[in-house]
Design a protein around this motif. Structure first.
Motif, PDB file in Angstrom:
ATOM      1  N   VAL A  74       0.937  -1.144  -0.015  1.00 55.67           N
ATOM      2  CA  VAL A  74       0.021   0.117  -0.061  1.00 55.67           C
ATOM      3  C   VAL A  74       0.904   1.253   0.123  1.00 55.67           C
ATOM      4  O   VAL A  74       1.713   1.335   0.988  1.00 55.67           O
ATOM      5  CB  VAL A  74      -0.854   0.107   1.360  1.00 55.67           C
ATOM      6  CG1 VAL A  74      -1.880   1.149   1.186  1.00 55.67           C
ATOM      7  CG2 VAL A  74      -1.897  -1.371   1.114  1.00 55.67           C
ATOM      8  N   PRO A  76       0.544   5.133   0.241  1.00 55.89           N
ATOM      9  CA  PRO A  76      -0.543   6.282   0.350  1.00 55.89           C
ATOM     10  C   PRO A  76       0.177   7.616  -0.474  1.00 55.89           C
ATOM     11  O   PRO A  76       1.424   7.624  -0.838  1.00 55.89           O
ATOM     12  CB  PRO A  76      -0.574   6.757   1.617  1.00 55.89           C
ATOM     13  CG  PRO A  76       1.147   6.257   2.296  1.00 55.89           C
ATOM     14  CD  PRO A  76       1.000   5.112   1.413  1.00 55.89           C
ATOM     15  N   LEU A  85      -5.925   6.414   7.878  1.00 59.71           N
ATOM     16  CA  LEU A  85      -6.716   5.464   7.057  1.00 59.71           C
ATOM     17  C   LEU A  85      -6.744   4.189   7.667  1.00 59.71           C
ATOM     18  O   LEU A  85      -5.436   3.523   7.616  1.00 59.71           O
ATOM     19  CB  LEU A  85      -6.428   5.447   5.794  1.00 59.71           C
ATOM     20  CG  LEU A  85      -7.529   4.661   4.811  1.00 59.71           C
ATOM     21  CD1 LEU A  85      -8.878   5.106   4.649  1.00 59.71           C
ATOM     22  CD2 LEU A  85      -6.917   4.464   3.089  1.00 59.71           C
ATOM     23  N   CYS A  87      -7.201   0.463   6.487  1.00 59.76           N
ATOM     24  CA  CYS A  87      -7.023  -0.089   5.216  1.00 59.76           C
ATOM     25  C   CYS A  87      -6.805  -1.808   5.145  1.00 59.76           C
ATOM     26  O   CYS A  87      -6.604  -2.349   6.148  1.00 59.76           O
ATOM     27  CB  CYS A  87      -5.955   0.612   4.241  1.00 59.76           C
ATOM     28  SG  CYS A  87      -4.055   0.045   5.074  1.00 59.76           S
ATOM     29  N   ASP A  88      -7.272  -2.225   4.104  1.00 57.75           N
ATOM     30  CA  ASP A  88      -6.980  -3.559   3.749  1.00 57.75           C
ATOM     31  C   ASP A  88      -7.072  -3.594   2.293  1.00 57.75           C
ATOM     32  O   ASP A  88      -6.758  -2.703   1.517  1.00 57.75           O
ATOM     33  CB  ASP A  88      -8.439  -4.366   4.268  1.00 57.75           C
ATOM     34  CG  ASP A  88      -9.861  -4.071   3.690  1.00 57.75           C
ATOM     35  OD1 ASP A  88      -9.572  -3.196   2.477  1.00 57.75           O
ATOM     36  OD2 ASP A  88     -10.649  -3.997   4.379  1.00 57.75           O
ATOM     37  N   THR A  91      -8.582  -1.628  -0.326  1.00 54.34           N
ATOM     38  CA  THR A  91      -8.718  -0.186  -0.157  1.00 54.34           C
ATOM     39  C   THR A  91      -8.259   0.407  -1.686  1.00 54.34           C
ATOM     40  O   THR A  91      -7.185  -0.060  -2.220  1.00 54.34           O
ATOM     41  CB  THR A  91      -7.239   0.148   0.989  1.00 54.34           C
ATOM     42  OG1 THR A  91      -7.967  -0.107   2.197  1.00 54.34           O
ATOM     43  CG2 THR A  91      -7.399   1.811   0.894  1.00 54.34           C
ATOM     44  N   GLN A  95      -8.823   6.356  -2.151  1.00 56.84           N
ATOM     45  CA  GLN A  95      -8.771   6.362  -0.593  1.00 56.84           C
ATOM     46  C   GLN A  95      -7.464   6.777  -0.016  1.00 56.84           C
ATOM     47  O   GLN A  95      -7.352   7.466   0.939  1.00 56.84           O
ATOM     48  CB  GLN A  95      -9.430   5.131   0.005  1.00 56.84           C
ATOM     49  CG  GLN A  95     -10.925   4.717  -0.256  1.00 56.84           C
ATOM     50  CD  GLN A  95     -11.118   3.276   0.320  1.00 56.84           C
ATOM     51  OE1 GLN A  95     -10.499   2.441  -0.289  1.00 56.84           O
ATOM     52  NE2 GLN A  95     -11.925   3.391   1.288  1.00 56.84           N
ATOM     53  N   LEU A  96      -6.407   6.685  -0.819  1.00 59.24           N
ATOM     54  CA  LEU A  96      -5.012   6.741  -0.151  1.00 59.24           C
ATOM     55  C   LEU A  96      -4.841   8.159  -0.561  1.00 59.24           C
ATOM     56  O   LEU A  96      -3.494   8.585   0.001  1.00 59.24           O
ATOM     57  CB  LEU A  96      -4.188   5.914  -0.850  1.00 59.24           C
ATOM     58  CG  LEU A  96      -4.288   4.370  -0.505  1.00 59.24           C
ATOM     59  CD1 LEU A  96      -3.574   3.228  -1.250  1.00 59.24           C
ATOM     60  CD2 LEU A  96      -3.990   3.995   1.163  1.00 59.24           C
ATOM     61  N   LEU A 102      -1.362   4.720   8.052  1.00 59.23           N
ATOM     62  CA  LEU A 102      -2.357   3.816   7.779  1.00 59.23           C
ATOM     63  C   LEU A 102      -2.343   2.931   8.898  1.00 59.23           C
ATOM     64  O   LEU A 102      -1.125   2.820   9.675  1.00 59.23           O
ATOM     65  CB  LEU A 102      -1.651   3.175   6.586  1.00 59.23           C
ATOM     66  CG  LEU A 102      -1.393   3.877   5.223  1.00 59.23           C
ATOM     67  CD1 LEU A 102      -0.665   3.082   4.122  1.00 59.23           C
ATOM     68  CD2 LEU A 102      -2.956   4.276   4.777  1.00 59.23           C
ATOM     69  N   THR A 104      -3.919  -1.216  10.003  1.00 53.69           N
ATOM     70  CA  THR A 104      -4.375  -2.253   9.597  1.00 53.69           C
ATOM     71  C   THR A 104      -4.350  -3.532  10.434  1.00 53.69           C
ATOM     72  O   THR A 104      -3.538  -3.514  11.129  1.00 53.69           O
ATOM     73  CB  THR A 104      -3.825  -2.781   8.046  1.00 53.69           C
ATOM     74  OG1 THR A 104      -4.528  -3.828   7.638  1.00 53.69           O
ATOM     75  CG2 THR A 104      -2.452  -3.482   8.465  1.00 53.69           C
ATOM     76  N   ILE A 111       1.744  -2.219   4.674  1.00 57.13           N
ATOM     77  CA  ILE A 111       1.597  -0.911   4.778  1.00 57.13           C
ATOM     78  C   ILE A 111       2.591   0.018   5.194  1.00 57.13           C
ATOM     79  O   ILE A 111       3.757  -0.315   5.634  1.00 57.13           O
ATOM     80  CB  ILE A 111       0.344  -0.422   5.768  1.00 57.13           C
ATOM     81  CG1 ILE A 111       0.884  -0.874   7.116  1.00 57.13           C
ATOM     82  CG2 ILE A 111      -0.753  -1.211   5.493  1.00 57.13           C
ATOM     83  CD1 ILE A 111      -0.168  -0.387   8.445  1.00 57.13           C
TER      84      ILE A 111
END
Length: 265
Positions: A74, A76, A85, A87-88, A91, A95-96, A102, A104, A111
């Motif tokens: 991920v 961002p 955020l 996230c999973d 995501t 959204q990022l 982040l 999770t 992340i």
């Protein structure tokens, strides 16, 4: 606050940390990739005007070294906000946008945050198996993004802060972070003590961002003995790490990430 041992990595672009047995924690280095010029050579950040094909190739190298697919990492797009955020794997890139931290609970999902002098922070809750990655520049620091991320872990995961581990990755050191006279006052208004986080060198103010964030984590409820600092300066270590103060803003970024290991079958 303690220092962390750094085990060797086979990948020339990867600096792994012995953070916790349940996770893989790391920062990327400058070498071993295909980017050119001030992005040389291992840049995985997509919004710093590097060649997109080079960024994609470097991301494939990173995924291979981590044993993940590229869509399991991920990235961002940070804006020095205090936005956090949850996230999973579902995501979306939309959204990022404008996210600087982040959190999770998803295992096998990496992340992380991009930095080039700002302070990357990783959190891990070994009881609830939850993680956070935080980007703390001076704006994020005075906005207490570290505390906000800790509170988000409490809210979403029920984290017991006495159990949470924190790691502060490579960033600009106090000696290198010379600032104007207006910035110390901003930190004071945010509740920081200049006696703790700042000093004068050659009649100029210098601020210790790693220490400021470690104190913020402590104030949030994480025991000081659970907070570890890499003590790695990006400015003085610019041959290994990207440093915007040395290379300019049109240069690469370090990616500091964390992956919670899947449950062994």
């Amino acid at each position: 606050m303690s220092s962390l041992s750094v085990p060797k990595s086979q990948a020339p672009f990867l600096l792994r940390y012995a953070f916790h047995r349940d996770v893989t924690a790391f920062s990327t280095l400058r070498m071993g990739g295909v980017s050119k010029g001030s992005y040389s050579s291992f840049n995985v950040c997509h919004y710093v005007e590097d060649n997109p094909q080079h960024v994609a190739h470097n991301r494939q190298l990173l995924a291979g070294a981590l044993g993940l697919a590229t869509n399991q990492i991920v990235f961002p797009r940070q804006t020095h906000s205090t936005n956090i955020l949850l996230c999973d794997s579902a995501t979306s890139s939309l959204q990022l946008e404008g996210v600087d931290a982040l959190i999770t609970k998803q295992r096998g999902l990496c992340i992380g945050v991009n930095t080039a002098d700002c302070i990357p922070i990783l959190l891990y809750d070994p009881v609830n198996h939850a993680a956070a990655a935080i980007h703390a520049g001076w704006r994020g620091t005075v906005g207490h993004i570290a505390q906000r991320a800790v509170q988000a872990m409490q809210k979403h995961f029920g984290s017991d802060l006495r159990q949470v581990r924190a790691f502060i990755g490579p960033g600009i050191s106090c000696k290198a972070f010379e600032v104007g006279d207006e910035l110390p006052e901003i930190f004071v208004h945010a509740g920081f003590s200049l006696n703790e986080i700042a000093c004068r060198i050659n009649d100029r103010w210098h601020i210790d961002l790693p220490l400021a964030n470690s104190l913020d984590l402590k104030a949030a409820g994480i025991p000081l003995e659970n907070i570890t600092c890499s003590n790695l300066c990006t400015f003085f270590g610019h041959e290994r790490f990207f440093s915007a103060r040395r290379l300019g803003i049109h240069s690469g970024r370090i990616y500091t990430g964390i992956v919670i290991h899947p449950v062994a079958s």
